[in-house]
Design a protein around this motif. Structure first.
Motif, PDB file in Angstrom:
ATOM      1  N   LEU A 120       7.662 -59.117  30.448  1.00 33.08           N
ATOM      2  CA  LEU A 120       6.711 -58.006  30.495  1.00 33.08           C
ATOM      3  C   LEU A 120       7.418 -56.681  30.226  1.00 33.08           C
ATOM      4  O   LEU A 120       6.930 -55.844  29.457  1.00 33.08           O
ATOM      5  N   ILE A 121       8.574 -56.490  30.839  1.00 32.53           N
ATOM      6  CA  ILE A 121       9.329 -55.244  30.656  1.00 32.53           C
ATOM      7  C   ILE A 121       9.826 -55.135  29.220  1.00 32.53           C
ATOM      8  O   ILE A 121       9.764 -54.062  28.608  1.00 32.53           O
ATOM      9  N   GLU A 122      10.313 -56.242  28.665  1.00 32.24           N
ATOM     10  CA  GLU A 122      10.773 -56.217  27.272  1.00 32.24           C
ATOM     11  C   GLU A 122       9.629 -55.866  26.324  1.00 32.24           C
ATOM     12  O   GLU A 122       9.809 -55.086  25.380  1.00 32.24           O
ATOM     13  N   ALA A 123       8.439 -56.423  26.563  1.00 32.76           N
ATOM     14  CA  ALA A 123       7.280 -56.119  25.722  1.00 32.76           C
ATOM     15  C   ALA A 123       6.882 -54.655  25.876  1.00 32.76           C
ATOM     16  O   ALA A 123       6.553 -53.983  24.885  1.00 32.76           O
ATOM     17  N   ALA A 124       6.925 -54.138  27.108  1.00 28.56           N
ATOM     18  CA  ALA A 124       6.589 -52.731  27.331  1.00 28.56           C
ATOM     19  C   ALA A 124       7.620 -51.820  26.650  1.00 28.56           C
ATOM     20  O   ALA A 124       7.265 -50.787  26.080  1.00 28.56           O
ATOM     21  N   PHE A 125       8.889 -52.196  26.703  1.00 30.86           N
ATOM     22  CA  PHE A 125       9.939 -51.428  26.024  1.00 30.86           C
ATOM     23  C   PHE A 125       9.720 -51.431  24.515  1.00 30.86           C
ATOM     24  O   PHE A 125       9.892 -50.408  23.852  1.00 30.86           O
ATOM     25  N   ALA A 126       9.328 -52.559  23.972  1.00 30.57           N
ATOM     26  CA  ALA A 126       9.113 -52.675  22.528  1.00 30.57           C
ATOM     27  C   ALA A 126       7.958 -51.790  22.067  1.00 30.57           C
ATOM     28  O   ALA A 126       7.934 -51.335  20.916  1.00 30.57           O
ATOM     29  N   ALA A 127       7.004 -51.509  22.966  1.00 27.43           N
ATOM     30  CA  ALA A 127       5.854 -50.689  22.608  1.00 27.43           C
ATOM     31  C   ALA A 127       6.183 -49.188  22.611  1.00 27.43           C
ATOM     32  O   ALA A 127       5.427 -48.392  22.085  1.00 27.43           O
ATOM     33  N   LEU A 128       7.311 -48.806  23.227  1.00 28.56           N
ATOM     34  CA  LEU A 128       7.713 -47.391  23.252  1.00 28.56           C
ATOM     35  C   LEU A 128       8.245 -46.980  21.886  1.00 28.56           C
ATOM     36  O   LEU A 128       8.758 -47.809  21.129  1.00 28.56           O
ATOM     37  N   ASP A 129       8.165 -45.659  21.624  1.00 32.25           N
ATOM     38  CA  ASP A 129       8.788 -45.200  20.384  1.00 32.25           C
ATOM     39  C   ASP A 129      10.310 -45.306  20.541  1.00 32.25           C
ATOM     40  O   ASP A 129      10.838 -45.249  21.653  1.00 32.25           O
TER      41      ASP A 129
ATOM     42  N   SER B 283      16.771 -31.063  22.948  1.00 29.50           N
ATOM     43  CA  SER B 283      17.025 -30.255  24.144  1.00 29.50           C
ATOM     44  C   SER B 283      16.943 -31.123  25.407  1.00 29.50           C
ATOM     45  O   SER B 283      16.337 -32.199  25.416  1.00 29.50           O
ATOM     46  N   LEU B 284      17.528 -30.605  26.454  1.00 30.16           N
ATOM     47  CA  LEU B 284      17.491 -31.280  27.750  1.00 30.16           C
ATOM     48  C   LEU B 284      16.048 -31.417  28.228  1.00 30.16           C
ATOM     49  O   LEU B 284      15.660 -32.460  28.766  1.00 30.16           O
ATOM     50  N   SER B 285      15.260 -30.417  28.007  1.00 27.74           N
ATOM     51  CA  SER B 285      13.846 -30.431  28.396  1.00 27.74           C
ATOM     52  C   SER B 285      13.099 -31.565  27.686  1.00 27.74           C
ATOM     53  O   SER B 285      12.296 -32.273  28.303  1.00 27.74           O
ATOM     54  N   THR B 286      13.385 -31.761  26.398  1.00 26.62           N
ATOM     55  CA  THR B 286      12.746 -32.835  25.636  1.00 26.62           C
ATOM     56  C   THR B 286      13.124 -34.196  26.218  1.00 26.62           C
ATOM     57  O   THR B 286      12.279 -35.082  26.379  1.00 26.62           O
ATOM     58  N   VAL B 287      14.395 -34.361  26.547  1.00 26.41           N
ATOM     59  CA  VAL B 287      14.867 -35.628  27.128  1.00 26.41           C
ATOM     60  C   VAL B 287      14.172 -35.874  28.463  1.00 26.41           C
ATOM     61  O   VAL B 287      13.710 -36.985  28.732  1.00 26.41           O
ATOM     62  N   GLU B 288      14.067 -34.838  29.310  1.00 29.87           N
ATOM     63  CA  GLU B 288      13.423 -34.998  30.613  1.00 29.87           C
ATOM     64  C   GLU B 288      11.959 -35.387  30.457  1.00 29.87           C
ATOM     65  O   GLU B 288      11.455 -36.276  31.161  1.00 29.87           O
TER      66      GLU B 288
ATOM     67  N   ALA C  63      10.269 -38.994  31.554  1.00 24.35           N
ATOM     68  CA  ALA C  63       9.161 -39.084  32.506  1.00 24.35           C
ATOM     69  C   ALA C  63       7.973 -39.818  31.888  1.00 24.35           C
ATOM     70  O   ALA C  63       7.399 -40.734  32.509  1.00 24.35           O
ATOM     71  N   LYS C  64       7.575 -39.431  30.660  1.00 27.20           N
ATOM     72  CA  LYS C  64       6.424 -40.079  30.013  1.00 27.20           C
ATOM     73  C   LYS C  64       6.724 -41.548  29.699  1.00 27.20           C
ATOM     74  O   LYS C  64       5.861 -42.410  29.868  1.00 27.20           O
ATOM     75  N   GLY C  65       7.927 -41.811  29.244  1.00 30.09           N
ATOM     76  CA  GLY C  65       8.299 -43.186  28.910  1.00 30.09           C
ATOM     77  C   GLY C  65       8.295 -44.103  30.124  1.00 30.09           C
ATOM     78  O   GLY C  65       7.799 -45.237  30.064  1.00 30.09           O
ATOM     79  N   LEU C  66       8.835 -43.626  31.243  1.00 27.37           N
ATOM     80  CA  LEU C  66       8.841 -44.427  32.469  1.00 27.37           C
ATOM     81  C   LEU C  66       7.416 -44.682  32.958  1.00 27.37           C
ATOM     82  O   LEU C  66       7.090 -45.786  33.389  1.00 27.37           O
ATOM     83  N   LYS C  67       6.554 -43.652  32.854  1.00 33.17           N
ATOM     84  CA  LYS C  67       5.153 -43.835  33.253  1.00 33.17           C
ATOM     85  C   LYS C  67       4.485 -44.872  32.360  1.00 33.17           C
ATOM     86  O   LYS C  67       3.750 -45.749  32.847  1.00 33.17           O
ATOM     87  N   GLN C  68       4.740 -44.831  31.057  1.00 30.75           N
ATOM     88  CA  GLN C  68       4.161 -45.811  30.134  1.00 30.75           C
ATOM     89  C   GLN C  68       4.656 -47.227  30.476  1.00 30.75           C
ATOM     90  O   GLN C  68       3.871 -48.181  30.469  1.00 30.75           O
ATOM     91  N   LEU C  69       5.936 -47.337  30.752  1.00 27.26           N
ATOM     92  CA  LEU C  69       6.492 -48.649  31.119  1.00 27.26           C
ATOM     93  C   LEU C  69       5.807 -49.202  32.363  1.00 27.26           C
ATOM     94  O   LEU C  69       5.378 -50.360  32.395  1.00 27.26           O
ATOM     95  N   ILE C  70       5.717 -48.368  33.373  1.00 24.65           N
ATOM     96  CA  ILE C  70       5.113 -48.804  34.637  1.00 24.65           C
ATOM     97  C   ILE C  70       3.658 -49.200  34.421  1.00 24.65           C
ATOM     98  O   ILE C  70       3.203 -50.253  34.891  1.00 24.65           O
ATOM     99  N   ASP C  71       2.922 -48.369  33.711  1.00 21.36           N
ATOM    100  CA  ASP C  71       1.502 -48.667  33.458  1.00 21.36           C
ATOM    101  C   ASP C  71       1.342 -49.971  32.689  1.00 21.36           C
ATOM    102  O   ASP C  71       0.481 -50.803  33.019  1.00 21.36           O
ATOM    103  N   ARG C  72       2.143 -50.183  31.657  1.00 21.96           N
ATOM    104  CA  ARG C  72       2.019 -51.403  30.846  1.00 21.96           C
ATOM    105  C   ARG C  72       2.387 -52.653  31.653  1.00 21.96           C
ATOM    106  O   ARG C  72       1.721 -53.684  31.544  1.00 21.96           O
ATOM    107  N   VAL C  73       3.435 -52.559  32.453  1.00 15.43           N
ATOM    108  CA  VAL C  73       3.846 -53.710  33.274  1.00 15.43           C
ATOM    109  C   VAL C  73       2.773 -54.033  34.305  1.00 15.43           C
ATOM    110  O   VAL C  73       2.410 -55.194  34.491  1.00 15.43           O
ATOM    111  N   HIS C  74       2.227 -53.007  34.965  1.00 16.17           N
ATOM    112  CA  HIS C  74       1.175 -53.250  35.959  1.00 16.17           C
ATOM    113  C   HIS C  74      -0.071 -53.832  35.300  1.00 16.17           C
ATOM    114  O   HIS C  74      -0.686 -54.750  35.855  1.00 16.17           O
ATOM    115  N   LYS C  75      -0.441 -53.292  34.119  1.00 16.54           N
ATOM    116  CA  LYS C  75      -1.629 -53.786  33.430  1.00 16.54           C
ATOM    117  C   LYS C  75      -1.424 -55.248  33.019  1.00 16.54           C
ATOM    118  O   LYS C  75      -2.296 -56.088  33.231  1.00 16.54           O
ATOM    119  N   ALA C  76      -0.267 -55.565  32.454  1.00 14.53           N
ATOM    120  CA  ALA C  76       0.009 -56.937  32.023  1.00 14.53           C
ATOM    121  C   ALA C  76       0.074 -57.889  33.207  1.00 14.53           C
ATOM    122  O   ALA C  76      -0.392 -59.033  33.145  1.00 14.53           O
TER     123      ALA C  76
END
Length: 171
Positions: A109-118, A145-150, A154-167
């Protein structure tokens, strides 16, 4: 005819009980004591065929004690436990098969969620959360920039969590 042959059934039982008790008191496991007493009777019989014995019970007691000493030495030398292996609770430190299967399913599930990220967001998460690289270094590596990375982290981790919970809730 030896002294043992002359014993009646009750006398033989009483003598065997006394010798078995002696064996246990001298350190022989209760389940092994009857065998040791049997060996003592055999040794006595072989000796008494060619020799006269003045105190047969005393000699049997001495044979039992000597065999018990040998038994204890052998146990110590071989490190054999008197407790049968079936009575031990054997603990397997490996996870149960169902836990392994669940772990593999979560990993998929985590690998699939990672694959869906840009790719950039996936790289930022991997470098920071898995490889332990500081955010400033991640920003420098990717030329952002550091701000872009932050924000991407944050958005990427939220997407991962949401996709794993949904799956997980679907499957």
């Amino acid at each position: 005819m030896t002294w043992i042959d002359a014993l009646d059934a009750e006398g033989a039982k009483a003598l065997t009980a006394r010798l078995t008790g002696l064996a246990v008191r001298t350190g022989v496991a209760a389940q092994d004591a009857p065998d040791l007493v049997q060996d003592a009777f055999g040794k006595f019989q072989r000796y008494a065929v060619n020799n006269s014995v003045e105190n047969p019970e005393g000699m049997l007691r001495r044979i039992v004690v000597n065999l018990a000493i040998d038994y204890t030495r052998a146990r110590r030398r071989n490190r054999i436990s008197p407790i049968p292996v079936e009575d031990y609770d054997i603990v397997d430190k490996n996870p149960l098969p169902d836990a392994v299967l669940m772990g593999r399913q979560r990993l998929k599930l985590i690998e699939a969620a990672f694959a869906a990220l840009d790719p950039l967001t996936a790289a930022i998460i991997r470098e920071h959360r898995i490889e332990g690289i500081k955010l400033a270094e991640v920003a420098k590596r990717h030329g952002v920039s550091l701000s872009t990375v932050e924000k991407r982290l944050a958005k990427g981790l939220k997407q991962l969590i949401d996709r794993v919970h949904k799956a997980a809730s679907e499957g």
